[in-house]
Design an enzyme around this catalytic site. Structure first.
Site, mmCIF file in Angstrom:
data_model
loop_
_atom_site.group_PDB
_atom_site.id
_atom_site.type_symbol
_atom_site.label_atom_id
_atom_site.label_comp_id
_atom_site.label_asym_id
_atom_site.label_seq_id
_atom_site.Cartn_x
_atom_site.Cartn_y
_atom_site.Cartn_z
ATOM 1 N N ARG A 47 0.840 -1.188 0.000
ATOM 2 C CA ARG A 47 0.000 0.000 0.000
ATOM 3 C C ARG A 47 0.879 1.243 0.000
ATOM 4 O O ARG A 47 1.959 1.262 0.582
ATOM 5 C CB ARG A 47 -0.928 0.022 1.220
ATOM 6 C CG ARG A 47 -2.144 -0.897 1.086
ATOM 7 C CD ARG A 47 -3.101 -0.425 -0.016
ATOM 8 N NE ARG A 47 -4.282 -1.238 -0.176
ATOM 9 C CZ ARG A 47 -4.425 -2.240 -1.053
ATOM 10 N NH1 ARG A 47 -3.425 -2.563 -1.856
ATOM 11 N NH2 ARG A 47 -5.560 -2.895 -1.145
ATOM 12 N N HIS B 289 -1.571 0.147 -9.972
ATOM 13 C CA HIS B 289 -2.200 -0.805 -9.036
ATOM 14 C C HIS B 289 -2.650 -2.079 -9.767
ATOM 15 O O HIS B 289 -3.820 -2.450 -9.731
ATOM 16 C CB HIS B 289 -3.393 -0.160 -8.304
ATOM 17 C CG HIS B 289 -3.756 -0.873 -7.032
ATOM 18 N ND1 HIS B 289 -4.175 -0.224 -5.906
ATOM 19 C CD2 HIS B 289 -3.770 -2.188 -6.726
ATOM 20 C CE1 HIS B 289 -4.433 -1.114 -4.963
ATOM 21 N NE2 HIS B 289 -4.195 -2.315 -5.431
HETATM 22 P P1 NDP Z 1 -1.407 -10.938 4.943
HETATM 23 O O1 NDP Z 1 -2.340 -10.439 5.996
HETATM 24 O O2 NDP Z 1 -1.420 -12.391 4.636
HETATM 25 O O3 NDP Z 1 0.084 -10.536 5.369
HETATM 26 C C1 NDP Z 1 0.397 -9.283 5.893
HETATM 27 C C2 NDP Z 1 1.838 -9.318 6.363
HETATM 28 O O4 NDP Z 1 2.182 -8.015 6.842
HETATM 29 C C3 NDP Z 1 2.057 -10.282 7.556
HETATM 30 O O5 NDP Z 1 3.280 -10.939 7.416
HETATM 31 C C4 NDP Z 1 2.084 -9.343 8.747
HETATM 32 O O6 NDP Z 1 2.847 -9.801 9.848
HETATM 33 C C5 NDP Z 1 2.761 -8.128 8.142
HETATM 34 N N1 NDP Z 1 2.494 -6.944 8.945
HETATM 35 C C6 NDP Z 1 1.325 -6.313 9.176
HETATM 36 N N2 NDP Z 1 1.500 -5.274 10.012
HETATM 37 C C7 NDP Z 1 2.823 -5.248 10.310
HETATM 38 C C8 NDP Z 1 3.626 -4.425 11.125
HETATM 39 N N3 NDP Z 1 3.115 -3.398 11.832
HETATM 40 N N4 NDP Z 1 4.936 -4.689 11.206
HETATM 41 C C9 NDP Z 1 5.479 -5.731 10.518
HETATM 42 N N5 NDP Z 1 4.763 -6.566 9.729
HETATM 43 C C10 NDP Z 1 3.456 -6.318 9.632
HETATM 44 O O7 NDP Z 1 -1.684 -10.092 3.635
HETATM 45 P P2 NDP Z 1 -1.379 -10.471 2.121
HETATM 46 O O8 NDP Z 1 -0.004 -11.015 2.033
HETATM 47 O O9 NDP Z 1 -2.488 -11.257 1.575
HETATM 48 O O10 NDP Z 1 -1.445 -9.023 1.434
HETATM 49 C C11 NDP Z 1 -0.580 -7.982 1.841
HETATM 50 C C12 NDP Z 1 -1.020 -6.656 1.252
HETATM 51 O O11 NDP Z 1 -0.716 -6.604 -0.136
HETATM 52 C C13 NDP Z 1 -2.533 -6.395 1.285
HETATM 53 O O12 NDP Z 1 -2.935 -5.910 2.544
HETATM 54 C C14 NDP Z 1 -2.707 -5.360 0.210
HETATM 55 O O13 NDP Z 1 -2.585 -4.088 0.794
HETATM 56 C C15 NDP Z 1 -1.540 -5.603 -0.730
HETATM 57 N N6 NDP Z 1 -1.970 -6.085 -2.055
HETATM 58 C C16 NDP Z 1 -1.640 -5.355 -3.154
HETATM 59 C C17 NDP Z 1 -1.984 -5.783 -4.416
HETATM 60 C C18 NDP Z 1 -1.577 -5.020 -5.618
HETATM 61 O O14 NDP Z 1 -2.007 -5.352 -6.725
HETATM 62 N N7 NDP Z 1 -0.746 -4.026 -5.506
HETATM 63 C C19 NDP Z 1 -2.725 -7.027 -4.619
HETATM 64 C C20 NDP Z 1 -2.999 -7.733 -3.397
HETATM 65 C C21 NDP Z 1 -2.637 -7.262 -2.163
HETATM 66 P P3 NDP Z 1 2.461 -11.155 10.652
HETATM 67 O O15 NDP Z 1 2.827 -12.283 9.687
HETATM 68 O O16 NDP Z 1 3.315 -11.132 11.814
HETATM 69 O O17 NDP Z 1 0.996 -11.081 10.920
HETATM 70 C C1 OXD Z 2 -5.719 -6.029 -3.157
HETATM 71 C C2 OXD Z 2 -5.262 -5.096 -4.125
HETATM 72 O O1 OXD Z 2 -5.790 -5.640 -2.010
HETATM 73 O O2 OXD Z 2 -5.531 -5.293 -5.311
HETATM 74 O O3 OXD Z 2 -5.967 -7.180 -3.505
HETATM 75 O O4 OXD Z 2 -4.585 -4.151 -3.797
#
Ligand code: NDP
Ligand code: OXD
Length: 312
Positions: free
Chosen positions: A227, A275
């Protein structure tokens, strides 16, 4: 009968109905504005960036399925019902798409592609010799569904891999895990190519700023597909202009679409994608929703429910 209330305000959305009809035989798939009334009975919402206040008008909604992994497009609605579970997308298609994007961009920096392109534009035959993958340190910020999948895709290339997450991860061959605020600086200091895959939460906002980017090795590159709130863009431009960072690939922004007058568009060290790092793919996403509806209807918890306190 399963009723899906679908909201997506983008061209090409007609591909979703057949995917749901194949995954849930007999589904009543209602596309906004044809959502009917709450008296029509229980329903599930499947949505991306629905109009604020819309879901609150349908108290018959049992669960909200986010069309993406991120949920900021839902939780930014001040009227979003607090007690309706939100299921985050985590289908195979989303993981595969993100792995493709991450492989493409990591390889691009490792193999000096931005510098090759710059030479080509000047008609310059300039032979640059990239390091072996085993000498390149790739760091993945966020080791959840996407971070983990991307790491497995990168492993066979032989990079020195590391991840950073909020909570500690079990030991794993071929990747070093860092966790918690106290390990963030060490993680940055060992990262030549950083891949951002973090959700947007108050804790992840502004994590990459002038102070923290200065901790990265000189000539490091940043890829952000999580993000936009992760990076202070003014600080990023300063780090690129000073030569401290060699490049940035940005797929996500706090304000989308990125304003056409934003100077980032023409910054020579920045690649912008709109995006699209990973786009939710209808077949696998509809199957994921169908499987979770089955779980809900047999009294089980759906997978990947948003923890509203944690923010992801
Ligand atoms: P998950 O919830 O599976 O993973 C999130 C990860 O972020 C976890 O490892 C979590 O840690 C870590 N995290 C969250 N907060 C913190 C923090 N404060 N400090 C350190 N680590 C942190 O999400 P996804 O992998 O499914 O997706 C991740 C993000 O990717 C989505 O939220 C979205 O914003 C983005 N996205 C973007 C897309 C695009 O096209 N650009 C498409 C899809 C998603 P922990 O393992 O310890 O919980
Ligand atoms: C998602 C994204 O959150 O597309 O899947 O960013």
């Amino acid at each position: 009968m399963t009723r899906i209330l679908f909201y997506l305000d983008e061209p090409g959305k007609e591909i979703w109905r057949p995917a749901f009809e194949a995954a849930i035989p007999g589904v009543e798939f209602r596309e906004y504005p044809d959502w009917g009334t709450p008296d029509d009975g229980p329903a599930y919402v499947f949505a991306w960036e629905p109009e604020p206040g819309l879901i609150a008008k349908y108290p018959n909604v049992k669960t909200i399925f986010s069309l993406g992994a991120g949920v900021d497009h839902l939780t930014s609605d001040p009227d979003l019902p607090a007690d309706v579970p939100i299921v985050r997308m985590s289908d195979m298609g989303l993981k595969e798409g993100m792995a493709e994007y991450v492989l493409m961009t990591v390889l691009m920096y490792h193999r000096y592609m931005p510098r090759m392109l710059a030479s080509q534009r000047k008609h310059e035959w300039r032979r640059l010799f990239p390091p072996a993958a085993s000498d390149v340190r790739v760091g993945i910020l966020g080791y959840g569904a996407l971070g983990h999948y991307c790491a497995q895709a990168l492993k066979p290339l032989g990079y020195q891999l590391a991840s950073w997450s909020r909570t500690a991860k079990p030991e794993e061959d071929g990747i070093r895990h860092y966790s918690g605020e106290e390990a963030f600086e060490d993680f940055l200091a060992r990262t030549d190519i950083l891949v951002g895959l973090l959700p947007s939460t108050p804790e992840t906002t502004g994590l990459l700023n002038s102070r923290t980017m200065a901790l990265m090795p000189r000539h490091a590159a940043i890829i952000n597909a999580g993000r936009g709130s992760l990076i202070n863009l003014g600080d990023l431009v300063s780090a690129l202009d000073s030569g401290h960072l060699s490049g940035a690939t940005l797929d996500v922004f706090v304000e989308e679409p990125l304003d056409e007058n934003n100077p980032l568009w023409s910054h020579e060290k920045v690649f912008i994608t709109p995006h699209i790092a990973s786009i939710t793919r209808p077949t696998t996403a509809a199957e994921y929703v169908a499987e979770n509806i089955k779980r809900i209807e047999s009294g089980l918890q759906p997978q990947n429910v948003l923890d509203r306190k944690r923010g992801y």
